[in-house]
Design an enzyme around this catalytic site. Structure first.
Site, PDB file in Angstrom:
ATOM      1  N   VAL A  37      20.003  38.858  42.133  1.00 33.74           N
ATOM      2  CA  VAL A  37      21.301  38.615  41.513  1.00 33.74           C
ATOM      3  C   VAL A  37      22.007  39.965  41.538  1.00 33.74           C
ATOM      4  O   VAL A  37      21.410  40.969  41.157  1.00 33.74           O
ATOM      5  CB  VAL A  37      21.140  38.137  40.053  1.00 33.74           C
ATOM      6  CG1 VAL A  37      22.490  37.809  39.442  1.00 33.74           C
ATOM      7  CG2 VAL A  37      20.234  36.920  39.976  1.00 33.74           C
ATOM      8  N   ASP A  60      16.709  41.704  58.828  1.00 30.56           N
ATOM      9  CA  ASP A  60      17.490  40.546  58.355  1.00 30.56           C
ATOM     10  C   ASP A  60      18.951  40.809  58.707  1.00 30.56           C
ATOM     11  O   ASP A  60      19.867  40.522  57.931  1.00 30.56           O
ATOM     12  CB  ASP A  60      17.315  40.364  56.845  1.00 30.56           C
ATOM     13  CG  ASP A  60      17.847  39.009  56.362  1.00 30.56           C
ATOM     14  OD1 ASP A  60      18.051  38.109  57.208  1.00 30.56           O
ATOM     15  OD2 ASP A  60      18.081  38.845  55.149  1.00 30.56           O
TER      16      ASP A  60
HETATM   17  P1  ATP Z   1      21.311  36.860  50.161  1.00 30.45           P
HETATM   18  O1  ATP Z   1      20.194  35.941  49.902  1.00 30.45           O
HETATM   19  O2  ATP Z   1      22.664  36.257  49.953  1.00 30.45           O
HETATM   20  O3  ATP Z   1      21.161  37.600  51.446  1.00 30.45           O
HETATM   21  P2  ATP Z   1      20.165  38.995  48.777  1.00 30.45           P
HETATM   22  O4  ATP Z   1      19.397  38.569  47.596  1.00 30.45           O
HETATM   23  O5  ATP Z   1      19.453  39.282  50.026  1.00 30.45           O
HETATM   24  O6  ATP Z   1      21.268  37.933  49.027  1.00 30.45           O
HETATM   25  P3  ATP Z   1      22.015  41.152  49.139  1.00 30.45           P
HETATM   26  O7  ATP Z   1      22.291  40.594  50.471  1.00 30.45           O
HETATM   27  O8  ATP Z   1      21.578  42.570  49.086  1.00 30.45           O
HETATM   28  O9  ATP Z   1      20.998  40.272  48.333  1.00 30.45           O
HETATM   29  O10 ATP Z   1      23.301  41.022  48.235  1.00 30.45           O
HETATM   30  C1  ATP Z   1      23.908  39.790  48.015  1.00 30.45           C
HETATM   31  C2  ATP Z   1      25.400  39.926  48.071  1.00 30.45           C
HETATM   32  O11 ATP Z   1      25.836  40.807  47.055  1.00 30.45           O
HETATM   33  C3  ATP Z   1      25.903  40.518  49.363  1.00 30.45           C
HETATM   34  O12 ATP Z   1      26.138  39.545  50.321  1.00 30.45           O
HETATM   35  C4  ATP Z   1      27.177  41.213  48.940  1.00 30.45           C
HETATM   36  O13 ATP Z   1      28.242  40.290  48.932  1.00 30.45           O
HETATM   37  C5  ATP Z   1      26.884  41.617  47.529  1.00 30.45           C
HETATM   38  N1  ATP Z   1      26.453  43.011  47.490  1.00 30.45           N
HETATM   39  C6  ATP Z   1      25.196  43.485  47.526  1.00 30.45           C
HETATM   40  N2  ATP Z   1      25.176  44.812  47.466  1.00 30.45           N
HETATM   41  C7  ATP Z   1      26.447  45.211  47.385  1.00 30.45           C
HETATM   42  C8  ATP Z   1      27.102  46.482  47.288  1.00 30.45           C
HETATM   43  N3  ATP Z   1      26.394  47.616  47.263  1.00 30.45           N
HETATM   44  N4  ATP Z   1      28.425  46.486  47.221  1.00 30.45           N
HETATM   45  C9  ATP Z   1      29.139  45.360  47.248  1.00 30.45           C
HETATM   46  N5  ATP Z   1      28.603  44.138  47.327  1.00 30.45           N
HETATM   47  C10 ATP Z   1      27.274  44.056  47.400  1.00 30.45           C
HETATM   48 MN    MN Z   2      21.663  39.388  51.911  1.00 38.08          MN
END
Ligand code: ATP
Ligand code: MN
Length: 518
Positions: A266, A405
């Site tokens: 999250v 990924d």
């Molecule tokens: P997903 O399953 O959607 O890939 P995840 O759990 O792998 O999510 P991340 O991809 O790191 O996590 O982050 C989810 C979302 O949060 C990203 O797609 C982006 O929109 C937002 N996000 C993450 N890190 C940042 C950041 N440093 N700055 C701005 N937005 C961010």
């Molecule tokens: Mn992601």
């Protein structure tokens, strides 16, 4: 503790009143027969129940709704939680003191006296014990396996006057045992044996009792796990406590809201505060990635970490909760490497357990769009392609990493350039499947840019060779992958034979990928 209390003083007068009377002295009102923690957890349970029934909690907390956690403005509806946090902190501190006293009391004496019974936090409630005994560790050993050797149960009274019926009499005892099954937890199905003249031997009864007990504990644990998990909608109390601490320490100014609930995390937006005078400054806007503490997702993904030599030794020894922290740690290390190489990516601010704070890519609480979402003109699309190509090369050659990924979902478009995010699963190219992951990344990137109309975009196989410096020649995907896997195998054997120990943290000491052309 003092910090939490100070925050408290500022924000929630009622609770402070209650607390100034409670943990720091004897409560005036002594009619309360159970502990504050008990009362509160009951209240919390009711509140949770209500929340669930009404399902009034929004799916994603809107960023514009106002701050979730802020130094100046605390939503008073969270007083209960604050109180719980305070209590939790107090109990932990009390227990730590108790442990110190126990140690002092016992000294080097061979016979020691345990103060365990005086602990505030019951070992089963303590995160560092109960939460750790979850899932796959439990399933590795069959929880229902009978540990005790099967011995013939003792017969009651034998000797002179054998015909005296004692409480140990097999028949009497057996009937009693059958009747006592009624005392098992209601969920435990005991069948209709109670109504029959069934004589249960002590041995069978004890085994059943043990089973019923462990079943009860298991279901309690499942329930607890549900409550403690970082669910889609909100974060669990312990995570909230950690977040509060970040705000309390001044590192963050305000946590404004949730920007994403993804597969494994999250993500929240926050305004940065400061880390003190000498320390480096905190970015004005931060992203807080809270790794989900529900374990299912991670079970599927542990291949990324358990074969990563950097984490291998530790992985086998750790329980699932700690492994989740390791994911956060992995993302931090990978981001740091990328930062050093000058790849546009979030800058790490801090890591606390399963919470990673980094700089926010975006502006005014609005996260930069993913490449998937943004509509680029052909010029920008081409620019983005060459940037991605360059970043992939830097990542491989300078950081010794494969994203693993990489796709239009994990690349953000901000300030006219591409930013890489989400690197918790990134591995070194020497990872047993590192090259396969690289090939998958190449496929995603090629397909995206080819579909996006970039005529210069290399095919996935050419891109793979360009990044890795390898020169595989297969003209179809199946053979190409076979070549990749063959090389991975050779490399793995090589690594195993070398048995080389490599450092986890410093990328400077680590050697570049050990692949060479065939
Ligand atoms: P997903 O399953 O959607 O890939 P995840 O759990 O792998 O999510 P991340 O991809 O790191 O996590 O982050 C989810 C979302 O949060 C990203 O797609 C982006 O929109 C937002 N996000 C993450 N890190 C940042 C950041 N440093 N700055 C701005 N937005 C961010
Ligand atoms: Mn992601």
């Amino acid at each position: 503790m003092t910090e939490v209390l100070l925050l408290h003083l500022r924000c929630a007068d009622e609770i402070v009143l209650c607390y100034s009377e409670c943990p720091w002295g004897t409560p005036k009102n002594t009619t309360i027969s159970c502990s504050l923690a008990d009362v509160m957890s009951e209240q919390l349970a009711k509140e949770l129940q209500l929340e669930e029934e009404n399902s009034a909690f929004p799916e994603v907390v809107s960023v514009v709704e106002g701050s979730l956690i802020s130094g100046d403005n605390i939503d008073t509806s969270s007083d209960l939680m604050l109180a719980q946090m305070l209590q939790m902190e107090f109990d932990r501190e009390y227990d730590a003191q108790l442990r110190r006293e126990e140690k002092k009391f016992n000294g080097d004496s061979k016979v020691s006296i345990s103060f365990e019974n005086y602990r505030k936090v019951h070992p089963f409630e303590d995160s560092d014990s109960s939460e750790d005994e979850v899932d796959w560790q439990d399933t590795r050993h069959d929880p229902y396996r009978a540990d005790k050797p099967t011995t013939t149960p003792k017969r009651g009274f034998i000797g002179k006057g054998k015909d005296i019926t004692t409480k140990h009499d097999e028949v009497v005892c057996g009937r009693k045992n059958t009747a006592r099954m009624e005392n098992f937890a209601p969920e435990f199905q005991v069948g209709d044996g109670i109504g029959m003249d069934l004589k249960l031997s002590n041995h069978v009864f004890n085994a059943l009792k043990q089973h019923a007990y462990s079943e009860e504990r298991r279901s309690a644990r499942l329930h607890e796990k549900k409550e403690h998990s970082t669910a889609e909608k909100a974060v669990d109390p312990k995570t909230r406590l950690l977040l509060y601490k970040m705000v309390n320490s001044g590192m963050l100014e305000t946590i404004t809201g949730c920007i994403s609930t993804g597969k494994e995390s999250v993500v929240f937006h926050a305004y940065g505060g400061s880390l003190g005078e000498e320390a480096k400054s905190v970015p004005s806007e931060c992203a807080i990635k809270v790794f989900k503490t529900t374990l299912n997702e991670f079970k599927n993904r542990d291949k990324y970490i358990k074969d990563d030599y950097r984490f291998k030794d530790r992985f086998s020894k750790l329980n699932p909760r700690k492994i989740i922290r390791m994911w956060a740690e992995k993302e931090m290390h990978n981001l740091t490497r990328m930062q050093k190489a000058g790849i546009p990516c979030p800058e790490v601010v801090t890591l606390k357990k399963h919470i990673l704070v980094m700089s926010f890519i975006g502006q005014d609480q609005v996260p930069a769009p993913k490449l998937k979402e943004v509509k680029l003109n052909s010029e920008d699309m081409k620019k983005a392609y060459y940037q991605v190509l360059h970043m992939m090369q830097q990542l491989y050659k300078e950081c010794s990493l494969v994203h693993a990924d990489l796709s239009e979902y994990n690349m953000l478009w901000h300030g006219g350039q591409v930013w890489l995010i989400d690197v918790s699963q990134s591995v070194e190219p020497t990872h047993p499947h590192g090259l396969e992951f690289l090939f998958r990344d190449c496929r995603n990137v090629s397909q995206f840019f080819q579909k996006g109309g970039v005529s210069e975009a290399l095919s996935e196989r050419d891109l793979f060779n360009a990044i890795s410096g390898l020169n595989f020649t297969a003209d179809n995907e199946v053979d190409f992958l076979a070549e990749i896997e063959a090389l991975e195998k050779i490399n793995e054997d090589h690594v195993q034979n070398r048995g080389k120990k490599v450092s986890l943290y410093s990328s400077d000491e680590e050697s570049p990928p050990a692949f060479c052309n065939k």
